[in-house]
Scaffold this active site. Structure first.
Site, PDB file in Angstrom:
ATOM      1  N   THR A 185       0.844  -1.199   0.000  1.00 51.45           N
ATOM      2  CA  THR A 185       0.000   0.000   0.000  1.00 51.45           C
ATOM      3  C   THR A 185       0.879   1.249   0.000  1.00 51.45           C
ATOM      4  O   THR A 185       2.037   1.198   0.395  1.00 51.45           O
ATOM      5  CB  THR A 185      -0.947   0.046   1.219  1.00 51.45           C
ATOM      6  N   LYS A 440     -11.958  17.646  13.136  1.00 53.30           N
ATOM      7  CA  LYS A 440     -12.843  17.581  14.287  1.00 53.30           C
ATOM      8  C   LYS A 440     -12.780  18.916  15.009  1.00 53.30           C
ATOM      9  O   LYS A 440     -11.758  19.267  15.603  1.00 53.30           O
ATOM     10  CB  LYS A 440     -12.425  16.437  15.218  1.00 53.30           C
TER      11      LYS A 440
HETATM   12  P1  ADP Z   1      -7.287   2.632  -4.366  1.00 58.20           P
HETATM   13  O1  ADP Z   1      -6.557   3.915  -4.638  1.00 58.20           O
HETATM   14  O2  ADP Z   1      -7.097   1.647  -5.418  1.00 58.20           O
HETATM   15  O3  ADP Z   1      -8.691   2.825  -3.985  1.00 58.20           O
HETATM   16  P2  ADP Z   1      -5.698   2.547  -1.919  1.00 58.20           P
HETATM   17  O4  ADP Z   1      -5.513   1.388  -1.038  1.00 58.20           O
HETATM   18  O5  ADP Z   1      -4.496   3.251  -2.427  1.00 58.20           O
HETATM   19  O6  ADP Z   1      -6.584   1.976  -3.085  1.00 58.20           O
HETATM   20  O7  ADP Z   1      -6.576   3.637  -1.230  1.00 58.20           O
HETATM   21  C1  ADP Z   1      -7.757   3.307  -0.624  1.00 58.20           C
HETATM   22  C2  ADP Z   1      -8.358   4.511   0.011  1.00 58.20           C
HETATM   23  O8  ADP Z   1      -8.621   5.503  -0.983  1.00 58.20           O
HETATM   24  C3  ADP Z   1      -9.682   4.241   0.644  1.00 58.20           C
HETATM   25  O9  ADP Z   1      -9.538   3.732   1.945  1.00 58.20           O
HETATM   26  C4  ADP Z   1     -10.316   5.609   0.642  1.00 58.20           C
HETATM   27  O10 ADP Z   1      -9.848   6.400   1.715  1.00 58.20           O
HETATM   28  C5  ADP Z   1      -9.795   6.210  -0.641  1.00 58.20           C
HETATM   29  N1  ADP Z   1     -10.783   6.034  -1.705  1.00 58.20           N
HETATM   30  C6  ADP Z   1     -10.803   5.112  -2.661  1.00 58.20           C
HETATM   31  N2  ADP Z   1     -11.839   5.309  -3.482  1.00 58.20           N
HETATM   32  C7  ADP Z   1     -12.522   6.373  -3.013  1.00 58.20           C
HETATM   33  C8  ADP Z   1     -13.702   7.078  -3.400  1.00 58.20           C
HETATM   34  N3  ADP Z   1     -14.395   6.755  -4.492  1.00 58.20           N
HETATM   35  N4  ADP Z   1     -14.119   8.108  -2.639  1.00 58.20           N
HETATM   36  C9  ADP Z   1     -13.426   8.481  -1.553  1.00 58.20           C
HETATM   37  N5  ADP Z   1     -12.305   7.873  -1.135  1.00 58.20           N
HETATM   38  C10 ADP Z   1     -11.845   6.828  -1.864  1.00 58.20           C
END
Ligand code: ADP
Length: 544
Positions: A185, A440
Site C-alpha cells: 500500500t 474535528k
Molecule cells: P485505491 O486507490 O485503489 O482505492 P488505496 O488502497 O491506495 O486503493 O486507497 C484506498 C483509500 O482511498 C480508501 O480507503 C479511501 O480512503 C480512498 N478512496 C478510494 N476510493 C474512493 C472514493 N471513491 N471516494 C473516496 N475515497 C476513496
C-alpha cells in the site's frame, strides 16, 4: 452432507487459457511513445506467456518465489502477471514513484528474487542496487538492440530471454489458496504494508467486478486502465478484460490529458478507469478541443472522491460515470456506482445525486459501520461510522506484518478501512471522510470531502484540499488549500459564497490558501499528511 461436484481450483492461468481459446483474436494495444503503439492478440500473448514460464523455470524460479515488476502499463507487464503467477510464483508489482527508501524496504521485505524493469526506470534500481540482495537477477523489458546502460549485476534482456524458449508449457492446477501477486500500500504513514492476493481471491474479484459493471464489460469493447498495473492490479482489469473478451488499451507512461485524449480518440476506447486527478486534466483537454474522444462512453472514477462537479461534467457530455470505492486490501473494488434500471432512467438531477455517492457494495463484499463507542450504526442514510468490510477478496492479514494486522482486523474478523461512511437503506455508500483525515472542530466532525466538493464547483479552481489546522479553542478549524485555474486567483469571497451556500457556518473553512500545486502521494492522491505538516500552524502559532 457435501455436494457431489468436481473441485477444480480457481487459477489465474484459467483466465489466460479462456481468453486464448474464446477471445484469441482480440487485442492488447500498448502506447510506447507518442504515436507508436504496439498491438498483440490474446492468442499471441498466451504463447509468449508460456515461453516466459519456461524462462522463469530455467532461471530457477519456483513455487512461492517473489518476482517483482517495475514497469508502466504495457503488454509485457501483463505477460509477467500471468507467467509469474501461472508457475506458482508471486508477481510483486512495485510503484516507481515510491521514494528510494520505501523501494529498498519493500524489495528487501518481499525478498524478491527477480526484478523486471522498464528501460526508462532502470536508473531508479541502479541507484539503490547496493542496498539490495546480491542474488537478485534483473531483467530489462526491451529488445536486444534496446538494452540501455544499466550498471546492474546479473542483468538480462527480456526479449532475448523468452526468444530461446518454446511456447509449449502446461499450466498446472495450482492450489487456489496459494499467493499469486503482492502489492504494497502507498504508505502515507509508516512503512508500506504488503497485501498478498491468492489465485482464488483474484478470480473471485474478477467475477464480482464484471457483475458490478455490466455496461462496461462487453466482448470487443476497448478498456483503458489509466490506473497503473503497479497499483493494486490495475483494479483487476488484467483479469476482467480477457475474461469477457474486452480489448485492453495500455497508456504507457504518458498520462497527461492530451496524450490520453489522443490515445482514446485513435483507438476508440469506450471505457476508461482512473483516479480523479487524471480526469481533471482530461476534462481540461476536452474543453480545449470542444468534444469528447470519439467512442468514450464510460469512466470509472475511484481511488479518491470524485467531485460532484466532475461527475456532472462527464454526464453532461454524455459519458456515463461509475464512481467507485475500494482499497488495495480489497483487491480493490468494494463498491460500484453503476446504476441499473429503474435508477438509470431517473431525471438527470436525481440520477446525479445517486452518482455522487460511492455506489453500492459489489457481490462478495459485506459492510458494517461502527461508531466511536464500538456500536453498529444503522444503514439508514444518516448514521455515520467507520467502515468495516469482510469478503473473499479482502485481506485476512498483511504480509509478514503482525503488528499492522492486529491494528486492522477486529475481533469478529472484519477489516477496518479507516474510512468514515454512511450507507442508506437502498445500499448507497457515501464516504464522508477518512478517519485520519477528519477535521474535528469543537468535538464535531467536519467533512473535508464536503468542503472540497463544493469548492471544486467554483469555475476558477482546478484542485483543492481541505485540512484541519490548529486552533486553540476548537482544537482544529478547517482551511482550504487551492490551486487556481491558470494561476489566476479568484476572489476569495466567491469561494466562501459557494462553500457557505451549502454548509453550516461553523463548517466553512477559516481561510483559503493559494498554492501552485498540491503534494501528491506515490499513487497520485493528494498527500493530506504533507499538507497538514505544512499548514498545521497556519491559523495560530504554536502554543508556548
Ligand atoms: P485505491 O486507490 O485503489 O482505492 P488505496 O488502497 O491506495 O486503493 O486507497 C484506498 C483509500 O482511498 C480508501 O480507503 C479511501 O480512503 C480512498 N478512496 C478510494 N476510493 C474512493 C472514493 N471513491 N471516494 C473516496 N475515497 C476513496
Amino acid at each position: 452432507m457435501l455436494g457431489n461436484m468436481m473441485k477444480r481450483h480457481l487459477n489465474t492461468s484459467e483466465i489466460l487459457k479462456f481468453a486464448e481459446e474464446i477471445h484469441g483474436a482480440r487485442t492488447v494495444v500498448s502506447a510506447l511513445n507518442k504515436n507508436i503503439r504496439h498491438s498483440i492478440t490474446y492468442r499471441e500473448m498466451a504463447a509468449r506467456c508460456r515461453k516466459l514460464a519456461n524462462a522463469l523455470e530455467r532461471l530457477g524460479v519456483t513455487f512461492g518465489d517473489r518476482a517483482a515488476t517495475l514497469a508502466w502499463n504495457g503488454s509485457r507487464h501483463l505477460e509477467l502477471y500471468y507467467a509469474i503467477s501461472g508457475i506458482g510464483a508471486v508477481c510483486h508489482t512495485i510503484n516507481p514513484r515510491l521514494s528510494a527508501e520505501q523501494m529498498v524496504y519493500i524489495i528487501n521485505h518481499a525478498q524478491d528474487r527477480l526484478v523486471f524493469i522498464d528501460t526508462d526506470l532502470v536508473p531508479i534500481i541502479s541507484a539503490i542496487v547496493d542496498q539490495l540482495d546480491d542474488e537478485i537477477t534483473y531483467v530489462i523489458l526491451c529488445e536486444v538492440n534496446e538494452m540501455p546502460e544499466h550498471g546492474l549485476p546479473n542483468a538480462l534482456c527480456y526479449e532475448a530471454l523468452i526468444q530461446q524458449e518454446t511456447s509449449e508449457y502446461i499450466w498446472c492446477d495450482l492450489d487456489e489458496d496459494i499467493a499469486c501477486s503482492l502489492c504494497y500500500t502507498s504508505g502515507t504513514t509508516g512503512d508500506p504494508k504488503g497485501v498478498l492476493y491468492s489465485h482464488r481471491s483474484t478470480v473471485l474479484h474478477a467475477f464480482s467486478t464484471i457483475l458490478a459493471f455490466p455496461n462496461v464489460f462487453q466482448a470487443g469493447v476497448k478498456i483503458l486502465p489509466v490506473v497503473p498495473l503497479f497499483h493494486v492490479n490495475a483494479w483487476g482489469i488484467p483479469y476482467t478484460a480477457p475474461l469477457v473478451g474486452a480489448e485492453i488499451v495500455f497508456p504507457g507512461r504518458n498520462l497527461d490529458g492530451a496524450s490520453l485524449y489522443d490515445l482514446m480518440n485513435d483507438t476508440g476506447v469506450s471505457s476508461a478507469w482512473g483516479v480523479p486527478t487524471i480526469w481533471i486534466s482530461l476534462l481540461d483537454e476536452i474543453a480545449k478541443r470542444g468534444s469528447i474522444p470519439e467512442g468514450l462512453r464510460h469512466v470509472v472514477i475511484g481511488g479518491a472522491a470524485a467531485s460532484g462537479q466532475m461527475i456532472e461534467t462527464f454526464e453532461t457530455l454524455g459519458v456515463d460515470v461509475a464512481h467507485s470505492w475500494g482499497m488495495t486490501e480489497m483487491s480493490p473494488i468494494g463498491s460500484s456506482g453503476q446504476l441499473f434500471l429503474p435508477e438509470s432512467d431517473l431525471p438527470m438531477n436525481e440520477m446525479l445525486e445517486l452518482k455522487k455517492t460511492q455506489g453500492r457494495r459489489v457481490f462478495g463484499v459485506e459492510m458494517k459501520l461502527i461508531d466511536d463507542n464500538g456500536d453498529k450504526v444503522a444503514h439508514d442514510g444518516d448514521g455515520v461510522g467507520e467502515l468495516y468490510v469482510r469478503g473473499n477478496a479482502i485481506i485476512s492479514e498483511y504480509f509478514e506484518n503482525p503488528e499492522a494486522t492486529a491494528n486492522a482486523i477486529d475481533l469478529e474478523g472484519w477489516f477496518g478501512t479507516g474510512d468514515v461512511a454512511k450507507i442508506d437503506e437502498a445500499g448507497y455508500l457515501t464516504i464522508t471522510d477518512r478517519a485520519k483525515d477528519l477535521i474535528k472542530s469543537g468535538g464535531e466532525w467536519i467533512s473535508s470531502l464536503d468542503i472540497e466538493n463544493l469548492a471544486m464547483s467554483h469555475p476558477d479552481i482546478t484542485n483543492c484540499a481541505a485540512i484541519g489546522a490548529y486552533d486553540p479553542k476548537w482544537d482544529e478549524r478547517p482551511i482550504l488549500i487551492v490551486v487556481a485555474r491558470d494561476g489566476i486567483k479568484p476572489d476569495i469571497k466567491s469561494i466562501f459564497d459557494i462553500i457557505g451556500s451549502n454548509l453550516a457556518k461553523w463548517q466553512v473553512p477559516d481561510d483559503v490558501v493559494f498554492v501552485s500545486s498540491l503534494p501528491m502521494t506515490a499513487t497520485g492522491k493528494i498527500s493530506k499528511l504533507k499538507l497538514r505538516e505544512r499548514f498545521w500552524y497556519h491559523l495560530h502559532s504554536k502554543p508556548v
